[in-house]
Enzyme design. Structure first.
Site, PDB file in Angstrom:
ATOM      1  NE  ARG A  91      69.749 -44.861-103.670  1.00 50.19           N
ATOM      2  CZ  ARG A  91      70.103 -44.986-102.396  1.00 50.19           C
ATOM      3  NH1 ARG A  91      70.660 -43.979-101.775  1.00 50.19           N
ATOM      4  NH2 ARG A  91      69.929 -46.109-101.747  1.00 50.19           N
ATOM      5  CG  HIS A 141      61.261 -52.834-102.980  1.00 53.41           C
ATOM      6  ND1 HIS A 141      61.450 -52.489-101.666  1.00 53.41           N
ATOM      7  CD2 HIS A 141      60.045 -53.404-103.023  1.00 53.41           C
ATOM      8  CE1 HIS A 141      60.385 -52.804-100.949  1.00 53.41           C
ATOM      9  NE2 HIS A 141      59.518 -53.383-101.750  1.00 53.41           N
ATOM     10  CB  CYS A 152      60.702 -50.484-126.113  1.00 51.61           C
ATOM     11  SG  CYS A 152      62.496 -50.524-125.857  1.00 51.61           S
ATOM     12  N   GLY A 215      67.201 -57.667 -91.200  1.00 50.21           N
ATOM     13  CA  GLY A 215      67.429 -56.254 -91.500  1.00 50.21           C
ATOM     14  C   GLY A 215      66.322 -55.561 -92.253  1.00 50.21           C
ATOM     15  CB  THR A 216      63.239 -55.858 -93.551  1.00 53.63           C
ATOM     16  OG1 THR A 216      62.147 -55.066 -94.046  1.00 53.63           O
ATOM     17  CG2 THR A 216      62.733 -57.200 -93.065  1.00 53.63           C
TER      18      THR A 216
HETATM   19  N1  APR Z   1      72.024 -55.683 -89.322  1.00 51.35           N
HETATM   20  C1  APR Z   1      70.714 -56.066 -89.377  1.00 51.35           C
HETATM   21  N2  APR Z   1      69.674 -55.198 -89.340  1.00 51.35           N
HETATM   22  C2  APR Z   1      69.985 -53.891 -89.236  1.00 51.35           C
HETATM   23  C3  APR Z   1      71.311 -53.415 -89.172  1.00 51.35           C
HETATM   24  C4  APR Z   1      72.348 -54.374 -89.220  1.00 51.35           C
HETATM   25  N3  APR Z   1      73.635 -53.997 -89.144  1.00 51.35           N
HETATM   26  N4  APR Z   1      71.269 -52.047 -89.065  1.00 51.35           N
HETATM   27  C5  APR Z   1      69.964 -51.704 -89.078  1.00 51.35           C
HETATM   28  N5  APR Z   1      69.198 -52.801 -89.172  1.00 51.35           N
HETATM   29  C6  APR Z   1      67.741 -52.900 -89.255  1.00 51.35           C
HETATM   30  C7  APR Z   1      66.983 -51.761 -88.628  1.00 51.35           C
HETATM   31  O1  APR Z   1      66.822 -51.983 -87.233  1.00 51.35           O
HETATM   32  C8  APR Z   1      65.656 -51.843 -89.375  1.00 51.35           C
HETATM   33  O2  APR Z   1      64.776 -52.746 -88.735  1.00 51.35           O
HETATM   34  O3  APR Z   1      67.388 -52.863 -90.614  1.00 51.35           O
HETATM   35  C9  APR Z   1      66.042 -52.403 -90.737  1.00 51.35           C
HETATM   36  C10 APR Z   1      66.009 -51.362 -91.844  1.00 51.35           C
HETATM   37  O4  APR Z   1      64.673 -50.945 -92.004  1.00 51.35           O
HETATM   38  P1  APR Z   1      64.347 -49.902 -93.181  1.00 51.35           P
HETATM   39  O5  APR Z   1      65.371 -48.814 -93.193  1.00 51.35           O
HETATM   40  O6  APR Z   1      62.892 -49.574 -93.063  1.00 51.35           O
HETATM   41  O7  APR Z   1      64.637 -50.746 -94.494  1.00 51.35           O
HETATM   42  P2  APR Z   1      63.674 -51.770 -95.199  1.00 51.35           P
HETATM   43  O8  APR Z   1      62.827 -52.504 -94.208  1.00 51.35           O
HETATM   44  O9  APR Z   1      64.518 -52.602 -96.101  1.00 51.35           O
HETATM   45  O10 APR Z   1      62.763 -50.767 -96.080  1.00 51.35           O
HETATM   46  C11 APR Z   1      61.869 -51.337 -96.979  1.00 51.35           C
HETATM   47  O11 APR Z   1      61.417 -49.091 -97.850  1.00 51.35           O
HETATM   48  O12 APR Z   1      62.833 -47.283 -98.178  1.00 51.35           O
HETATM   49  C12 APR Z   1      61.974 -48.198 -98.826  1.00 51.35           C
HETATM   50  O13 APR Z   1      62.038 -49.310-100.925  1.00 51.35           O
HETATM   51  C13 APR Z   1      62.799 -49.012 -99.783  1.00 51.35           C
HETATM   52  O14 APR Z   1      63.225 -51.391 -99.852  1.00 51.35           O
HETATM   53  C14 APR Z   1      63.046 -50.292 -98.977  1.00 51.35           C
HETATM   54  C15 APR Z   1      61.763 -50.438 -98.184  1.00 51.35           C
END
Ligand code: APR
Length: 273
Positions: A91, A141, A152, A215-216
């Site tokens: 990764r 994270h 350590c 984007g989450t």
């Molecule tokens: N721009 C903005 N958002 C986007 C894009 C883009 N180009 N492409 C996808 N997305 C959105 C998706 O619609 C979704 O809502 O990004 C989000 C990604 O969600 P996840 O894949 O669940 O990622 P995240 O929310 O960061 O996950 C949280 O889960 O996998 C674990 O520890 C890992 O930090 C991560 C945590």
């Protein structure tokens, strides 16, 4: 919960062509213009336009049939360090080959605007915000570029990441203590979030005059609770995401667009103000 009882509903994703100020919803532009303390919470979608694979996308070749949750845990590390070490180093290689996208660069530019205090809190373990010139207040994270001794806990340089997938790579030994081995500085499943980072993230969600969630999916706690802290104080929260998320119903405004389209358009519009 929201500053605006009738939050804007989804705005059609902006045209795939180059972002322009006219793509920016007026209410979002108005709030962004007047904001001085802006907290931006980013997730995997922030890096999607950089081609950064999620845990699952990276399950190619050697790891096609492996569940990442069986890899990213302390138990997996103690069960088979070389195997877990090799997967994280793969990764590292994938992330190093990626480049910050226009969304990362837009946030870095916004932070340099006059009278602007922009703080980034990310769930991402990549370094794309930093490589775009941003300072990241908190990697909730952890980071794939913050390796440390598993005994350590002293920081260690990121080990060399082979350009080819390799099934097993012996972890480096710690140069400070006798028995430690160098592990990735990411928060594994079943591990607590780093205290300082989460405390700082809570603080900047409470003292902001604008919060952006970019984007989450809003499903992983405790990170998913952060935008609610702002909303509960009447702080406007803007969601930028092409798809509905767990947080969407609580957002003050929702902008159905991508980070690499919406953020450059917003910053361009601010520059035109
Ligand atoms: N721009 C903005 N958002 C986007 C894009 C883009 N180009 N492409 C996808 N997305 C959105 C998706 O619609 C979704 O809502 O990004 C989000 C990604 O969600 P996840 O894949 O669940 O990622 P995240 O929310 O960061 O996950 C949280 O889960 O996998 C674990 O520890 C890992 O930090 C991560 C945590």
């Amino acid at each position: 919960m929201t500053a605006d009882p009738t939050p804007d509903r989804a705005v059609e994703p902006s045209a795939p062509s180059a972002p322009s100020a006219s793509d920016v919803p007026e209410a979002i532009l108005r709030l962004s213009r007047s904001a001085r303390r802006i907290t931006v919470l980013t997730g995997a979608g922030m890096s999607a336009d950089s081609g950064v694979p999620t845990f699952r996308d990276a399950q190619t070749g050697l790891w096609t049939l492996v569940d990442p949750q069986d890899l990213a845990t302390p138990e997996a590390w103690h069960r088979d360090k070389p195997y877990v070490n090799a997967w994280f180093l793969w990764r590292v290689h994938l992330m190093s080959a990626a480049a910050p996208n226009a969304g990362h660069h837009a946030l870095a530019a916004w932070a340099h605007r006059p009278d602007t205090d922009l703080r980034i809190v990310t769930q991402n373990i990549d370094d794309l915000h930093e490589r775009a010139g941003s300072t990241v207040l908190a990697h909730l994270h952890g980071s794939l570029f913050a390796w440390r001794c598993d005994r350590c806990h002293r920081p260690a340089p990121t080990p060399h990441a082979p350009a080819e997938p390799t099934e097993r790579i012996e972890p480096d030994s710690c140069s400070h203590c006798a028995f430690g081995e160098i592990r990735p500085g990411v928060v594994w499943f079943n591990e607590p979030l780093p205290d300082r980072e989460f405390t700082d993230a809570v603080q900047v969600c409470r003292d902001a005059d604008l919060v952006l969630v970019v984007g989450t999916s809003g499903v992983v706690q405790p990170a998913a609770s952060l935008p609610h802290l702002a909303g509960a104080r009447g702080i406007p929260v803007i969601e930028i995401d092409p798809r509905p998320t767990e947080f969407s119903p609580f957002a003050t405004h929702v902008w159905r667009s991508t980070a690499a389209t919406a953020l450059p358009a917003l910053v361009a519009a601010l520059d035109r103000a």
